[in-house]
Design an enzyme around this catalytic site. Structure first.
Site, PDB file in Angstrom:
ATOM      1  NE  ARG A 165      14.705 -45.322  -9.290  1.00 12.97           N
ATOM      2  CZ  ARG A 165      14.851 -46.345 -10.326  1.00 12.97           C
ATOM      3  NH1 ARG A 165      15.370 -46.027 -11.488  1.00 12.97           N
ATOM      4  NH2 ARG A 165      14.685 -47.245  -9.823  1.00 12.97           N
TER       5      ARG A 165
ATOM      6  CD  GLU B  81      17.333 -41.385 -13.372  1.00 12.96           C
ATOM      7  OE1 GLU B  81      16.699 -41.180 -14.455  1.00 12.96           O
ATOM      8  OE2 GLU B  81      17.531 -42.496 -13.030  1.00 12.96           O
TER       9      GLU B  81
ATOM     10  NE  ARG C 299      14.618 -43.236 -22.396  1.00 13.30           N
ATOM     11  CZ  ARG C 299      15.457 -44.469 -22.835  1.00 13.30           C
ATOM     12  NH1 ARG C 299      14.544 -45.541 -23.198  1.00 13.30           N
ATOM     13  NH2 ARG C 299      16.725 -44.426 -22.510  1.00 13.30           N
ATOM     14  CG  HIS C 300      14.375 -40.298 -17.700  1.00 13.46           C
ATOM     15  ND1 HIS C 300      14.818 -40.170 -19.091  1.00 13.46           N
ATOM     16  CD2 HIS C 300      14.885 -40.843 -17.263  1.00 13.46           C
ATOM     17  CE1 HIS C 300      15.737 -41.164 -19.282  1.00 13.46           C
ATOM     18  NE2 HIS C 300      15.811 -41.681 -18.218  1.00 13.46           N
TER      19      HIS C 300
ATOM     20  CD  GLU D 121      15.017 -49.686 -18.511  1.00  6.83           C
ATOM     21  OE1 GLU D 121      15.128 -49.692 -17.419  1.00  6.83           O
ATOM     22  OE2 GLU D 121      16.059 -48.813 -18.970  1.00  6.83           O
TER      23      GLU D 121
ATOM     24  CB  SER E  63      16.104 -53.039 -15.131  1.00  5.36           C
ATOM     25  OG  SER E  63      16.506 -52.111 -15.982  1.00  5.36           O
TER      26      SER E  63
ATOM     27  NE  ARG F 149      10.944 -45.503 -18.995  1.00  2.00           N
ATOM     28  CZ  ARG F 149      12.171 -45.021 -18.804  1.00  2.00           C
ATOM     29  NH1 ARG F 149      13.050 -46.202 -19.522  1.00  2.00           N
ATOM     30  NH2 ARG F 149      12.981 -44.267 -18.330  1.00  2.00           N
TER      31      ARG F 149
END
Length: 616
Positions: free
Chosen positions: A386, A388, A394-395, A538, A541, A590
């Site tokens: 990812r 991002e 948490r990323h 989270e 998903s 996570r």
């Protein structure tokens, strides 16, 4: 670099390694302070410490150069280790050539040089304690020494693990390979070694009235790898500092297989302290996260980190085991793909023989195409990428995805039931089968087992909005995705209302989900999708996927996603007959970090990748 040098140089070379480590540590300290915007006095003090360390290194190298002939390989290696400013050009500079404004540094260098020479003199006198350098063929010729293993002989001995050292072995002689955690000499004839292997420790007793075995043991640097032959005995009192407290190992032979640097970038006892211990004694050293990650190989040796990554392995084992028991097939999808699997711009682009390809954001499209290929139920464990630019606790830019997909009968609640049962299986498995690992982690990072109900706890989006509105601490999200603050507050409210730490948030707004998500039948603003939350954050998903090609094309157009060749193949697979299906994607790191209630996901990533870190 000095393993096969003459012994007269070995001690000097060891002091050089220690000095190099001190320079590296001091330099990192200066860089850290500057990056943190520390005050001028703190930076100047750190710079002075760095200069002193460089002076000590220079003195140590010069002392070693003086003891070997110019032009030899040893001389050339040592000369290259001089700091740039200290390397001789032509004739050696005299001591009184130092600049006036550098008298303090020159004085420190002379003092360090005198100390190094004195140390070298003492070391030469006692150089026998370094032990002989031995090949495998020469091993039996000495009861101690430095053993170099180059696979010249096949293994003929049985090894005993440190955790296997138990009272039932009393009187037996065993071979153990372990690290030297600590070394404590008492007089000339006695030395205690603490041997460590993974999370387990045992005390080894080296006793010899004659010879140099005790001296050799006492000079072994911490974290060195050793082979020990000895007899298992029962101490009069339990060895409280070791996990194998009911036994000791009386050492008969001792070989250093790999000698660690005398000074390490961080000490394991510092890295292993809990926040409670640090708060109780402010004088203790706190190892910050960047130092840990910069020297991750050492940091990973702590008992807590050994536990974390063994638990991570167990999560994968239980994930696989449960799904295989439910009729799933493990698949392996490509990680270089021709289109962004999740849509959007958060993808890593790579050059692929003159055209663009992307690192997979998930195995989503391929999981669905596997369902179209009649595999019915599939799962995958693999890397996810990812792009991002999120520098949060948490990323990560790369993590391990635990993905599953299954055909369904008439409702996506069937997928939720399977997922919930899977999490219960994983959680129970960790608590019942990984007690030593959990104990090691929780000794440094306290946590309790997350609470989960026997059946899935499902909170619909509309209920979540009502709970947030009534609480008033965080505004309801409407048809937007949840913010981090809303997630955490909602988790607290759900925990208070339902008594659980694991729950499903169902009927997410369609605008917040990817193009392949099935709309809700009663309101197109919502979708047949859910997130799974653990301790208010989270971890997963999932959704029912669109299996009708016309509906899928409309959803792709509505999201503004470009349809390239790869996406066309995915759409085409729907035209050949696609069963209704759904699934989910879980982030392994996570999940582990939240299960253990750690403060940062990087603690659950062996070598984390984030926007600021791509090494080690």
């Amino acid at each position: 670099f000095f393993f096969f040098w003459p012994q007269s140089l070995c001690v000097l070379a060891m002091s050089i390694e220690a000095a190099e480590a001190a320079v590296a540590s001091s330099g990192q300290r200066v860089r850290d302070l500057k990056a943190e915007g520390a005050d001028k006095e703190a930076v100047e003090a750190a710079v002075a410490e760095l200069q002193a360390a460089k002076a000590t290194l220079t003195a140590s190298v010069e002392a070693a150069l003086a003891s070997c002939a110019e032009g030899t390989p040893e001389y050339d290696v040592l000369k290259a280790k001089l700091p740039a400013a200290a390397k001789p050009k032509g004739k050696e500079k005299k001591k009184d050539d130092a600049p006036q404004n550098d008298r303090a540094a020159a004085k420190a260098a002379r003092a360090a040089q005198r100390g190094a020479k004195a140390e070298a003199k003492a070391a030469t006198k006692d150089e026998a304690v370094l032990g002989p350098n031995l090949s495998q063929a020469e091993m039996d010729s000495a009861e101690f020494g430095n053993l170099f293993i180059q696979s010249t002989h096949a293994a003929t001995r049985a090894w005993t693990g440190v955790k296997e050292l138990v009272p039932s072995l009393a009187g037996q002689q065993v071979w153990v390979r372990a690290r030297v955690a600590t070394s404590r000499k008492q007089g000339k004839a006695l030395c205690f070694l603490q041997l460590r292997q993974s999370m387990h420790t045992a005390q080894a007793v080296v006793f010899a009235k004659e010879g140099e075995l005790v001296g050799f043991a006492a000079t072994l640097p911490r974290e060195s790898v050793v082979d020990v032959f000895g007899e298992v005995t029962l101490p009069a009192e339990a060895v409280a500092s070791c996990s194998q407290s009911a036994v000791e190992l009386q050492v008969r032979r001792l070989y250093c297989v790999s000698r660690a640097m005398p000074e390490l970038p961080l000490q394991l006892e510092d890295a292993a302290r809990s926040d409670e211990q640090l708060a109780a004694d402010p004088s203790l050293t706190r190892v910050n996260q960047d130092v840990r990650l910069n020297h991750r190989v050492i940091d990973l040796r702590t008992a807590a980190n050994q536990g974390i990554f063994r638990l991570q392995s167990a999560v994968c084992e239980h994930f696989r085991g449960f799904l295989l028991s439910q009729g799933f097939t493990e698949i392996h999808s490509p990680k270089m793909i021709g289109t962004a699997s999740e849509g959007g711009a958060d993808v890593f682009r790579v050059e692929y023989f003159g055209r663009d390809a992307y690192l997979a954001q998930s195995p989503q499209l391929y999981k669905q195409m596997a369902i179209a290929s009649d595999f019915d139920r599939v799962f995958e464990v693999g890397p996810v990428f990812r792009a991002e630019n999120s520098n949060t606790r948490r990323h990560l830019c790369e993590f391990v995805g635990l993905d599953m997909e299954m055909s369904l009968g008439y409702h996506y609640d069937e997928v939720i039931e399977v997922l919930h049962a899977m999490f219960v299986h994983i959680f129970d498995g960790l608590e019942t089968r990984c007690a030593p690992e959990l104990a090691a982690v929780r000794a440094q990072f306290p946590s309790d087992k997350p609470r989960c109900a026997e059946r899935p706890t499902v909170v619909h989006w509309e209920e979540a909005e009502e709970m947030l509105a009534e609480d008033g601490a965080e505004a309801p999200p409407g048809l937007s995705d949840l913010s981090t603050a809303q997630e955490r507050r909602l988790g607290e409210l759900v925990a208070a209302k339902y008594g659980v730490d694991l729950y499903f948030l169902d009927r997410f707004p369609a605008a917040a989900r990817p193009f392949y998500t099935m709309p809700a039948p009663d309101d197109p603003d919502y979708s047949n999708s859910y997130d799974i939350f653990l301790r208010g954050e989270e971890i997963c998903s999932g959704a029912q996927r669109i299996h009708d090609p016309s509906m899928l094309e409309e959803a792709i157009a509505a999201k503004g996603v470009a349809v390239g060749p790869a996406l066309s193949t995915y759409i085409e697979s729907m035209r050949y007959g696609m069963p209704p299906h759904g699934g989910a994607g879980i982030g392994l790191e996570r999940l582990v970090f939240l299960y253990l209630n750690l403060d940062n996901v990087r603690k659950a990533s062996m070598f984390p990748r984030d926007p600021n870190r791509c090494s080690p």
